[in-house]
Design an enzyme around this catalytic site. Sequence first.
Site, PDB file in Angstrom:
ATOM      1  NE  ARG A  36      -3.687  -2.037   2.765  1.00 33.19           N
ATOM      2  CZ  ARG A  36      -3.506  -3.155   3.465  1.00 33.19           C
ATOM      3  NH1 ARG A  36      -2.339  -3.367   4.075  1.00 33.19           N
ATOM      4  NH2 ARG A  36      -4.464  -4.062   3.550  1.00 33.19           N
ATOM      5  CG  HIS A  80      -5.402   1.048  -4.974  1.00 33.13           C
ATOM      6  ND1 HIS A  80      -5.227   0.160  -3.929  1.00 33.13           N
ATOM      7  CD2 HIS A  80      -6.533   0.654  -5.614  1.00 33.13           C
ATOM      8  CE1 HIS A  80      -6.209  -0.716  -3.932  1.00 33.13           C
ATOM      9  NE2 HIS A  80      -7.021  -0.441  -4.934  1.00 33.13           N
ATOM     10  NE  ARG A  88      -3.105  -3.044  -1.646  1.00 32.66           N
ATOM     11  CZ  ARG A  88      -2.756  -3.932  -0.715  1.00 32.66           C
ATOM     12  NH1 ARG A  88      -1.498  -4.271  -0.563  1.00 32.66           N
ATOM     13  NH2 ARG A  88      -3.674  -4.472   0.081  1.00 32.66           N
TER      14      ARG A  88
END
Length: 295
Positions: A146, A235, A238
């Site tokens: 994160r 994000h 990720r």
Amino acid sequence: MSASGASIDDFLAMLAAERGAARNTILAYRRDLELAQEQVGRLDAASSAQLGQLAQRWSALAPSTVARKLSALRQFFGFLADEGLRSDDPTSALARPAARRPLPKILSHDQIAELFAQAEEDAAGGSAAGIRMLVLLELLYGSGLRATELVSLPLSAVPRDEPFLTVTGKGGQARIVPVSRRARVALSRWLEQRDSESPWLFPSRKSHLTRVRLFQLVKALAVRAGLPPEKLSPHVLRHAFATHLLEGGADLRALQTLLGHADISTTQIYTHVDAARLVKLVNERHPLAQRGTSD
């Protein structure tokens, strides 16, 4: 304090102690439960009919907000049942929101390759900024961190001769995150360049790199790589890590551990693999596929 207020406090204490719920989750659930109590009366004694009144009050709220409120109520009444304080579940009167949580933007393997090509080109000159960006990219896409976990990594999280990082995630939960050989090489280069007495791996002034600055750096890299900057964020990288691992055959439980999700239902958002690939997987890998078709 009212008996119902005590029940809410006990429930939230259980979430924190037994499930490691994050502080923001605890605060959000408290607001949801206390507001519901204001609207229907004593919450731990509420009936299905009383809870059913909440549906109309929620009609103008975003589906994600309704889902969180419903989750708070379901878990609260589940806790009461576990404690022997209720024998029924009045939340059956509340239907789940129809809309699904939106999926993050998706990056293709080619787009990831273009990002890395640009980052490696920037780092080839030996500049500290270029090497740092390469490390950030390696850890976002290669380890699935994160944004907050990444920028707040202490220098002590990087072991000398081990292929992993120790990361503190949501709710203060620690987990081990594997680091690829590529990322370890980039990390070694960054540690040689890093000129600071700061305890942070990515120092900035008196503290560490901020999430906002990381967001800006990723956008700028996208522009240099010729990719639409609106498609890129920490994000999204990720998400690409998770999606591409699943496409490669990773187990969902293993992915849950890598991502640091407390609940596997959160991990399941990454299972948006196209139907054609799943059909191909069954046709090629299922034991019956080896037997051929019957005449």
